[in-house]
Design a protein around this motif. Sequence first.
Motif, short mmCIF file in Angstrom:
data_model
loop_
_atom_site.label_atom_id
_atom_site.label_comp_id
_atom_site.label_asym_id
_atom_site.label_seq_id
_atom_site.Cartn_x
_atom_site.Cartn_y
_atom_site.Cartn_z
N GLU A 42 1.54 -5.31 -2.30
CA GLU A 42 0.82 -4.05 -1.81
C GLU A 42 -0.04 -4.02 -0.65
O GLU A 42 0.05 -3.27 -0.01
CB GLU A 42 -0.35 -3.81 -2.99
CG GLU A 42 0.24 -3.57 -4.39
CD GLU A 42 -1.11 -3.33 -5.39
OE1 GLU A 42 -0.96 -2.34 -6.16
OE2 GLU A 42 -2.02 -4.11 -5.45
N GLU A 43 -0.24 -5.41 0.08
CA GLU A 43 -0.67 -5.40 1.22
C GLU A 43 0.36 -4.83 2.25
O GLU A 43 -0.04 -4.25 3.19
CB GLU A 43 -1.23 -6.98 1.59
CG GLU A 43 -2.50 -7.20 0.70
CD GLU A 43 -2.91 -8.74 0.84
OE1 GLU A 43 -1.98 -9.38 1.21
OE2 GLU A 43 -3.87 -9.03 0.37
N GLN A 44 1.61 -5.33 2.15
CA GLN A 44 2.50 -5.05 3.09
C GLN A 44 2.92 -3.44 2.96
O GLN A 44 3.03 -2.92 3.91
CB GLN A 44 3.84 -5.81 2.57
CG GLN A 44 3.97 -7.23 2.81
CD GLN A 44 5.20 -7.84 2.92
OE1 GLN A 44 6.00 -7.44 3.35
NE2 GLN A 44 5.41 -8.84 1.95
N ALA A 45 2.71 -2.97 1.85
CA ALA A 45 2.87 -1.29 1.68
C ALA A 45 1.71 -0.54 2.25
O ALA A 45 1.97 0.55 2.68
CB ALA A 45 3.14 -1.05 0.24
N GLY A 46 0.27 -1.36 2.19
CA GLY A 46 -0.64 -0.65 2.70
C GLY A 46 -1.18 0.35 1.77
O GLY A 46 -1.74 1.34 2.20
N ILE A 47 -0.67 0.51 0.54
CA ILE A 47 -1.11 1.53 -0.26
C ILE A 47 -1.36 1.06 -1.77
O ILE A 47 -0.21 0.05 -2.03
CB ILE A 47 -0.34 2.62 -0.28
CG1 ILE A 47 -0.70 3.80 -1.00
CG2 ILE A 47 1.27 2.42 -0.55
CD1 ILE A 47 0.14 5.22 -0.80
N PRO A 48 -1.96 1.17 -2.77
CA PRO A 48 -2.06 0.77 -4.04
C PRO A 48 -0.47 1.13 -4.71
O PRO A 48 -0.20 2.42 -4.73
CB PRO A 48 -3.17 1.34 -4.87
CG PRO A 48 -4.15 1.70 -3.95
CD PRO A 48 -3.19 2.25 -2.53
#
Length: 312
Positions: A42-48
């Motif tokens: 999720e941190e890599q995606a930057g979105i929940p």
Amino acid sequence: MHLTIQQLKLFASVVRNRSFTRAAEEMHLTQPAVSIQVKRLEEQAGIPLLEQVGKRIFATPAGQAVYATAIGVLQQLEELDQRIDAFKGRIEGPLQLAVVTTGKYFMPHLLGQFLQLHPGVEPHLKFTNRARVMERLANNEDDFVVMGQVPDDDRLVSRPFLENILGFVAPASHPLAGRKGLSLEEVLRERFIAREPGSGTRRVVDGIIEDKKLRVTPYMELGSSEAIKQAVLAGIGVAVLSLHSIRLEVASGRLVTLDVEDFPVTRRWFAVHLKGKQLSLVAQSFLDFILEEGHKVFEAEEPLPRARAKGD
């Protein structure tokens, strides 16, 4: 995004199971380990990518996109492994099966014989109830599943491979033991121990009882064939069980099969998977093995009573 295969596997498992706990069990990891990897994703995606509603986990719209991609990537990798194995001509690698609980009396024997021929196979065998097997089948979690009652669903492919002979059993000291030509109505007046509603055995027995226009209220309902067998051994009542599951007890004189009208009855065990599924070399080899060798599992032992009525 710099994704790892492990992250994709874990994320897909969480979404499919809608639970971190069940995903951890499926992946043989701790729940914190699963949570950490998904959090990094999720941190890599930057979105929940996930949201919790009550006690269940659901994918957000972004999470659904990641999930679809994960499934596609993992499937392509699996197909690549299968192609490489086929080129090598080696039957080795993982074999994932889900089997209804009664299958534990024969499936280990079949798997053991197969592993003697192909020691490089890594079996993952899950025994569970019919409802969970159906859920795993719908989610395409296994190479194939094994059950006795196949749903009428044209999305499924089923292959019969072994007889499942069901009969009434009782303690050797039971008053009905040794009597001939018992009526079904007479036997059902005894304390009748039944499987829980929804199980394959229960469906078969209920169908026969309904055909006879009889009514019965089970004295006790239990969730596994093993629990029922132990209850019968304890003298609590009579029951219908797969005769494969009581061979040792019959041979030792602790249990007997009752001579009841319309019993024993023969059904079949089926290997089932989704239509269009491409089986791995290992899975296809094991399926071919049980189709050809399944009936030989108990050949060396005392033959089971034959059914009076056709099962299929």
